[in-house]
Design an enzyme around this catalytic site. Structure first.
Site, PDB file in Angstrom:
ATOM      1  N   ASP A  29     -36.610  17.547 -42.508  1.00  0.00           N
ATOM      2  CA  ASP A  29     -36.447  17.998 -41.297  1.00  0.00           C
ATOM      3  C   ASP A  29     -37.456  17.373 -40.339  1.00  0.00           C
ATOM      4  OD1 ASP A  29     -36.430  19.063 -38.811  1.00  0.00           O
ATOM      5  OD2 ASP A  29     -35.965  21.235 -39.540  1.00  0.00           O
ATOM      6  N   PHE A  32     -38.694  26.219 -39.948  1.00  0.00           N
ATOM      7  CA  PHE A  32     -37.948  26.505 -38.840  1.00  0.00           C
ATOM      8  C   PHE A  32     -37.105  25.201 -38.944  1.00  0.00           C
ATOM      9  CE2 PHE A  32     -36.349  26.061 -34.159  1.00  0.00           C
ATOM     10  CZ  PHE A  32     -36.084  27.482 -34.123  1.00  0.00           C
ATOM     11  N   LYS A  51     -35.065  16.074 -30.829  1.00  0.00           N
ATOM     12  CA  LYS A  51     -36.186  16.033 -29.946  1.00  0.00           C
ATOM     13  C   LYS A  51     -36.541  14.784 -29.091  1.00  0.00           C
ATOM     14  CE  LYS A  51     -38.320  20.389 -31.431  1.00  0.00           C
ATOM     15  NZ  LYS A  51     -38.094  21.201 -30.385  1.00  0.00           N
TER      16      LYS A  51
END
Length: 400
Positions: free
Chosen positions: A221, A136, A250
């Site tokens: 990532d 993702f 995040k």
């Protein structure tokens, strides 16, 4: 009169299915809903609230900057952005930083940079992007197509070309796809949405070697795995494998929206003025808060505390697994932990999430079969123990 969950269905686009409770206040690792009920937060806003809710140092940084300068546009630079960039360079492999607003934007920038650098250096054919199945990388059309989960990318028409997928932790699968036309390989050191699955040391070392062999750029990532979540500032440090480009978001802002792409000067030089941009990225508010967040996260006591808290949570989850025949595996790194449900409970992670909320603890799902835990890096032992007691009640409901 306060708004309710029913108002969501009346006013909002139905792309989410939020829980019935509406949180209205948070402090540390606890939140309260409209009725005043308390919840212990083991989800951390999906690994975003790295220092819990309303951390006093973050509130002070936001308040101070909010009284100075909010937005000035990228026609100018600003002091908080420069300070944060300098901090990230000093603490990582990176030599250059690009700021944006989210993980998807950080990955979009990383992928665009990788393709542009490869094409400018080796020619138009070198544009292939390789990514892991079940990965993702965000919700823009490019990043969601790169992510290896068709359920998120199907149904929107023709997808961007030049994207192929290999099996995670399967070096032979990557070796069968990588070639001289490959611009980059993008990978999560720990697959988050795909089930909280860490890469193996051997796999990441092999990926690095293959990228070097074929002159492909390696993108990590670290949107979910970074910013202290594993007990190191970024997970690549735990593996000893250094990428060419790293995306982060995040927990970087501790709850304030911000993303960043980190890379070397050698790669960064291919994004000359005008080739990529963002209106809000690197604004003074976001970078001031993130700068304070990183200063707290990089304190030795914060990072060492992550490992101790991880052990405490995993021991508690193992005790629950020993008591209730629900758990097949507990995995993850640091304070990113996944509980794989046994086959007979497949598809029930959402049921655990709902039961946990009723018991007063917030957890996450990572797919239909995995319950995910991503609490604050500074959650207290008392909050861990109280939360685990409530999690146990949720699992008890599952087998009742």
């Amino acid at each position: 009169m306060p708004f309710s969950r029913a108002d969501y269905d009346q006013y909002m686009v139905p792309n989410y299915a939020p829980a019935a409770i509406v949180p209205v206040r948070g402090a540390g690792s606890r939140v309260w809903d409209q009725a005043g009920k308390e919840y212990i937060d083991f989800g951390g806003g999906i690994a975003v609230n790295s220092l819990g809710h309303c951390h006093p140092e973050l509130v002070a940084a936001l308040t101070e900057q909010g009284n100075k300068l909010w937005h000035i546009s990228n026609v100018f630079t600003n002091e908080p952005a420069l300070a944060l960039a300098k901090t990230l360079v000093e603490h990582t492999f990176a030599e250059r930083v690009f700021f944006c607003n989210s993980g998807a934007e950080a990955n979009e920038a990383a992928l665009k940079l990788a393709r542009r650098a490869s094409i400018e250096k080796y020619g138009e054919r070198k544009n292939k992007v390789l990514s892991a199945l079940n990965s993702f990388h965000g919700r823009t059309f490019f990043t969601v197509s790169v992510g290896g989960q068709p359920k998120y990318s199907d149904g929107f028409g023709p997808k961007p070309a030049g994207i192929e997928h290999f099996k995670y932790n399967d070096l032979a699968s990557l070796e069968a796809l990588i070639d001289d036309d490959t611009a980059c390989v993008i990978i999560e050191p720990i697959q988050g949405e795909g089930g909280v699955t860490p890469a193996t040391q051997e796999f990441l070392q092999g990926v690095r070697a293959l990228c070097d062999k074929f002159n492909a750029l390696l993108i990590f990532d670290e949107v979910q795995s970074g910013n202290g979540r594993t007990g190191s500032l970024y997970a690549y440090m735990d593996f000893g494998v250094v990428p060419d480009i790293l995306s982060t978001a995040k927990g970087l802002g501790g709850g304030f929206p911000i993303g960043a792409m980190l890379t070397t000067e050698k790669v960064a030089k291919h994004l000359v003025a005008g080739t990529h941009g963002t209106t809000y990225g690197g604004n003074p508010l976001a970078t001031a808060v993130a700068g304070t967040a990183i200063s707290i996260i990089t304190r030795p006591e914060t990072l060492s505390g992550v490992k101790a808290k991880s052990e405490r949570i995993r021991a508690g989850l193992q005790a629950i697994a020993d008591k209730y025949p629900v758990v097949a595996e507990i995995r993850g790194m640091g304070l990113l932990i996944g509980v794989q449900l046994k086959a007979e409970y497949a598809g029930r992670s959402r049921d655990v999430l709902n039961a946990a909320a009723e018991e007063g603890v917030l957890v996450l799902a990572a797919g239909p079969d995995v319950v995910r835990f991503a609490p604050s890096l500074v959650i207290s032992d008392d909050e861990i123990d109280a939360g685990l007691a409530r999690v146990e009640k949720a699992f008890a409901r599952l087998v009742a």
